[in-house]
Design a protein around this motif. Structure first.
Motif, PDB file in Angstrom:
ATOM      1  N   ARG A  17       0.838  -1.205   0.000  1.00 45.66           N
ATOM      2  CA  ARG A  17       0.000   0.000   0.000  1.00 45.66           C
ATOM      3  C   ARG A  17       0.871   1.252   0.000  1.00 45.66           C
ATOM      4  NH1 ARG A  17      -3.189  -2.954   3.796  1.00 45.66           N
ATOM      5  NH2 ARG A  17      -2.190  -1.798   5.505  1.00 45.66           N
ATOM      6  N   CYS A  18       1.924   1.214   0.788  1.00 42.90           N
ATOM      7  CA  CYS A  18       2.850   2.344   0.856  1.00 42.90           C
ATOM      8  C   CYS A  18       3.539   2.553  -0.493  1.00 42.90           C
ATOM      9  CB  CYS A  18       3.883   2.093   1.956  1.00 42.90           C
ATOM     10  SG  CYS A  18       5.037   3.457   2.233  1.00 42.90           S
ATOM     11  N   ARG A  60       4.680   5.767  -5.274  1.00 45.62           N
ATOM     12  CA  ARG A  60       4.970   5.856  -6.712  1.00 45.62           C
ATOM     13  C   ARG A  60       4.430   7.145  -7.327  1.00 45.62           C
ATOM     14  NH1 ARG A  60       3.789  -0.458  -8.360  1.00 45.62           N
ATOM     15  NH2 ARG A  60       5.957  -1.171  -8.229  1.00 45.62           N
ATOM     16  N   GLY A  61       3.443   7.747  -6.684  1.00 43.52           N
ATOM     17  CA  GLY A  61       2.884   8.981  -7.205  1.00 43.52           C
ATOM     18  C   GLY A  61       3.670  10.222  -6.830  1.00 43.52           C
ATOM     19  N   ALA A  62       4.695  10.072  -6.012  1.00 40.50           N
ATOM     20  CA  ALA A  62       5.487  11.235  -5.575  1.00 40.50           C
ATOM     21  C   ALA A  62       6.330  11.766  -6.727  1.00 40.50           C
ATOM     22  CB  ALA A  62       6.384  10.845  -4.398  1.00 40.50           C
ATOM     23  N   GLY A  63       6.261  13.060  -6.964  1.00 43.45           N
ATOM     24  CA  GLY A  63       7.077  13.650  -8.019  1.00 43.45           C
ATOM     25  C   GLY A  63       8.548  13.662  -7.687  1.00 43.45           C
ATOM     26  N   ASP A  64       8.877  13.735  -6.421  1.00 44.91           N
ATOM     27  CA  ASP A  64      10.258  13.761  -5.940  1.00 44.91           C
ATOM     28  C   ASP A  64      10.306  12.870  -4.707  1.00 44.91           C
ATOM     29  OD1 ASP A  64      12.724  14.310  -4.782  1.00 44.91           O
ATOM     30  OD2 ASP A  64      12.633  16.461  -5.180  1.00 44.91           O
ATOM     31  N   LEU A  65      11.055  11.795  -4.761  1.00 45.72           N
ATOM     32  CA  LEU A  65      11.085  10.825  -3.661  1.00 45.72           C
ATOM     33  C   LEU A  65      11.697  11.410  -2.393  1.00 45.72           C
ATOM     34  CD1 LEU A  65      12.071   7.515  -5.510  1.00 45.72           C
ATOM     35  CD2 LEU A  65       9.790   8.403  -4.957  1.00 45.72           C
ATOM     36  N   GLN A 113      14.607   9.731 -13.024  1.00 44.44           N
ATOM     37  CA  GLN A 113      15.270  10.339 -11.870  1.00 44.44           C
ATOM     38  C   GLN A 113      16.408   9.476 -11.326  1.00 44.44           C
ATOM     39  OE1 GLN A 113      11.962  10.979  -9.207  1.00 44.44           O
ATOM     40  NE2 GLN A 113      11.431  12.948 -10.145  1.00 44.44           N
ATOM     41  N   VAL A 114      17.443  10.160 -10.889  1.00 48.76           N
ATOM     42  CA  VAL A 114      18.636   9.534 -10.322  1.00 48.76           C
ATOM     43  C   VAL A 114      18.889  10.172  -8.963  1.00 48.76           C
ATOM     44  CG1 VAL A 114      21.125   9.173 -10.604  1.00 48.76           C
ATOM     45  CG2 VAL A 114      19.618   9.171 -12.625  1.00 48.76           C
ATOM     46  N   ALA A 165      21.205   5.558  -7.337  1.00 49.93           N
ATOM     47  CA  ALA A 165      20.113   4.636  -7.647  1.00 49.93           C
ATOM     48  C   ALA A 165      19.152   5.344  -8.578  1.00 49.93           C
ATOM     49  CB  ALA A 165      19.393   4.188  -6.373  1.00 49.93           C
ATOM     50  N   ILE A 166      18.491   4.600  -9.435  1.00 47.01           N
ATOM     51  CA  ILE A 166      17.569   5.194 -10.401  1.00 47.01           C
ATOM     52  C   ILE A 166      16.133   4.815 -10.054  1.00 47.01           C
ATOM     53  CG2 ILE A 166      19.240   5.240 -12.276  1.00 47.01           C
ATOM     54  CD1 ILE A 166      17.810   2.718 -13.386  1.00 47.01           C
ATOM     55  N   ARG A 167      15.215   5.709 -10.387  1.00 46.23           N
ATOM     56  CA  ARG A 167      13.805   5.408 -10.204  1.00 46.23           C
ATOM     57  C   ARG A 167      13.408   4.318 -11.196  1.00 46.23           C
ATOM     58  NH1 ARG A 167       9.487   9.892  -8.357  1.00 46.23           N
ATOM     59  NH2 ARG A 167       7.727   8.505  -7.996  1.00 46.23           N
TER      60      ARG A 167
END
Length: 226
Positions: free
Chosen positions: A17-18, A23-28, A87-88, A142-144
């Motif tokens: 669920r988390c 996954r919807g976050a524009g910036d982790l 994103q990296v 690490a890459i998205r």
């Protein structure tokens, strides 16, 4: 990946669920809301971070590097296309004296996931710059994880690059793969487009078809002289 890393069913369900929400976050980096004494995130578990990110060892950029004369370093000049803005994340994209960039999964970063003060780059930045100083153990970032469209493009680009590698070197030696089979693969790649895309962005498709035409010409020459 996330489900496999969970320790029991209740944790798996929570992590999944988390992961779906994260996954919807524009910036982790916005997921960081504090850390425990070990430096690990109190909000997002290690399993979720592995569901969101992949290590640098999973990213092969050779197809997208410029062609040249060094068979071990040069690429096929394929356009980055939908991969350019992937994103990296790294602990340090501009290291100074005796500092190196580490992956959020690196032991030197306490395997704590992404933090608010980490640096955010794009895959295009990795190709554009040569001054990074990365950790030799984790390769620095690490890459998205790719979307389906990005993954299909990445795989197809590597298929095209593999053919280019076979045709580029040792023109006096027989092809390792049957010429007819290579011609069939190139025909399939000539009509390929990214999964989920109704049309290509012009610069991407132009360069893609240019590479295919060059390889078809090279293959025809090799087959005539073999």
């Amino acid at each position: 990946m996330t489900a496999w890393l969970g320790y029991d069913e209740s944790f798996k369900k929570y992590d999944l669920r988390c992961l779906a929400m994260a996954r919807g976050a524009g910036d982790l980096r916005t997921l960081d809301s504090g850390h425990d004494r070990e430096g690990r995130s109190r909000t997002v578990s290690t399993a979720v971070w592995h569901g969101l990110l992949a290590g640098a060892e999973h990213l092969g950029l050779q197809p997208f590097r410029a062609p040249g004369t060094d068979r071990w370093r040069d690429g096929s000049g394929i356009h980055l296309g939908v991969l350019a803005d992937v994103q990296v994340y790294t602990t340090d994209a501009d290291p100074g004296w005796q500092r190196k960039g580490h992956s959020p999964f690196c032991q030197h970063a306490r395997e704590r996931g992404v933090q608010q003060d980490d640096d955010l780059l794009r895959v295009a930045d990795l190709l554009a710059r040569s001054d990074f100083d990365w950790c030799s153990k984790c390769q620095g970032y690490a890459i998205r994880r790719f979307t389906d469209t990005q993954l299909s493009y990445y795989r197809a680009a590597h298929q095209l690059h593999d053919i280019a590698e076979e045709l580029r070197w040792d023109p006096d030696k027989p092809l390792r793969t049957d010429g007819e089979l290579l011609a069939e693969r190139l025909a399939a790649l000539a009509g390929w487009q990214p999964e989920g895309e109704d049309y290509w962005n012009a610069p991407e498709s132009w360069r893609w078809h240019e590479v295919v035409r060059e390889l078809r010409t090279r293959l025809a020459t090799r087959r005539r002289t073999s």
